[in-house]
Design an enzyme around this catalytic site. Structure first.
Site, PDB file in Angstrom:
ATOM      1  N   TYR A  35      45.081  39.101  37.075  1.00  0.00           N
ATOM      2  CA  TYR A  35      43.882  39.576  36.397  1.00  0.00           C
ATOM      3  C   TYR A  35      44.021  39.316  34.904  1.00  0.00           C
ATOM      4  O   TYR A  35      45.107  39.424  34.339  1.00  0.00           O
ATOM      5  CB  TYR A  35      43.689  41.073  36.660  1.00  0.00           C
ATOM      6  CG  TYR A  35      43.390  41.346  38.112  1.00  0.00           C
ATOM      7  CD1 TYR A  35      42.084  41.500  38.548  1.00  0.00           C
ATOM      8  CD2 TYR A  35      44.422  41.410  39.049  1.00  0.00           C
ATOM      9  CE1 TYR A  35      41.806  41.717  39.888  1.00  0.00           C
ATOM     10  CE2 TYR A  35      44.146  41.633  40.389  1.00  0.00           C
ATOM     11  CZ  TYR A  35      42.841  41.783  40.801  1.00  0.00           C
ATOM     12  OH  TYR A  35      42.567  41.987  42.130  1.00  0.00           O
TER      13      TYR A  35
ATOM     14  N   HIS B 142      37.164  40.638  39.483  1.00  0.00           N
ATOM     15  CA  HIS B 142      38.024  39.827  40.344  1.00  0.00           C
ATOM     16  C   HIS B 142      39.170  39.217  39.534  1.00  0.00           C
ATOM     17  O   HIS B 142      39.080  39.079  38.316  1.00  0.00           O
ATOM     18  CB  HIS B 142      37.208  38.699  40.995  1.00  0.00           C
ATOM     19  CG  HIS B 142      36.149  39.211  41.907  1.00  0.00           C
ATOM     20  ND1 HIS B 142      36.418  39.677  43.173  1.00  0.00           N
ATOM     21  CD2 HIS B 142      34.816  39.371  41.730  1.00  0.00           C
ATOM     22  CE1 HIS B 142      35.311  40.083  43.744  1.00  0.00           C
ATOM     23  NE2 HIS B 142      34.309  39.910  42.882  1.00  0.00           N
TER      24      HIS B 142
ATOM     25  N   LYS C 238      38.755  31.150  42.053  1.00  0.00           N
ATOM     26  CA  LYS C 238      39.738  31.497  41.032  1.00  0.00           C
ATOM     27  C   LYS C 238      40.309  30.213  40.454  1.00  0.00           C
ATOM     28  O   LYS C 238      40.183  29.149  41.035  1.00  0.00           O
ATOM     29  CB  LYS C 238      40.853  32.352  41.646  1.00  0.00           C
ATOM     30  CG  LYS C 238      40.326  33.691  42.133  1.00  0.00           C
ATOM     31  CD  LYS C 238      41.328  34.479  42.856  1.00  0.00           C
ATOM     32  CE  LYS C 238      40.789  35.759  43.445  1.00  0.00           C
ATOM     33  NZ  LYS C 238      39.386  36.024  43.422  1.00  0.00           N
TER      34      LYS C 238
END
Length: 184
Positions: free
Chosen positions: A120, A130, A161
């Protein structure tokens, strides 16, 4: 188990038990703080905090927890030795975990994403947003194919991601490479 106070730091040290594949703390307020304030582990319904092996070693080295295996107190060296017998790539993963934590990032496991870790951005806790990256630690001397590289890229892309590859050298220093898809 009882909660101890470290004489050098005057901080409460959380007691935990090492059960082979799991490290479980006692259900204490201090263990709950590790979860709520620092995002370590997974808080179980009974108030016990379950730590991953990298989290447990990190907290053990920082003297924030003590771990018992049976009646024997576990040292960072003995914990590492035991885990490495079962997972020969643990040291590489741990170097990346430790480096990212030391830099102020929240690092969680990412097995369900097909990666080692999810990370994170600074200031973001799990549940608030997220993870920004999926991370794959690699030993500097290891080699992976273009197919393996592509698979790592696909994992990152499919989970929305960024791909972060952490290369660990023989001294345990980590260099990061972020990989992004671009459209020409």
């Amino acid at each position: 188990m009882t909660t101890l106070v470290d004489k050098n730091t005057t901080k409460e040290v959380v007691s935990a038990r090492f059960l082979g594949d799991r490290v479980l703390t006692d259900a204490t307020d201090r263990a709950k703080e590790l979860y709520e304030q620092s995002c370590y582990g997974a808080l179980l319904d009974n108030g016990i905090l379950q730590l991953s092996h990298p989290e447990a070693l990190y907290l053990l080295e920082k003297k924030r927890i003590t771990i018992l295996h049976g009646k024997k107190k576990v040292t960072p060296e003995s914990f590492l030795k035991y885990i490495q017998k079962k997972d020969d790539l643990f040291w590489t993963r741990y170097c990346v975990f430790k480096d990212l934590r030391d830099r102020g990032y929240i690092v969680k496991t990412a097995l369900k994403f097909g990666a080692d870790f999810r990370v994170y951005d600074r200031g973001i806790k799990p549940g608030e947003d997220h993870a920004k990256w999926v991370v794959f630690p690699q030993q500097e001397s290891s080699v992976f194919t273009w197919y393996e590289f592509s698979a790592k890229n696909r994992v990152a892309h499919s989970t929305r991601k960024r791909l972060l590859i952490g290369i660990v050298d023989d001294e345990g220093d980590v260099t990061y490479y972020e990989v992004k898809w671009i459209r020409p």
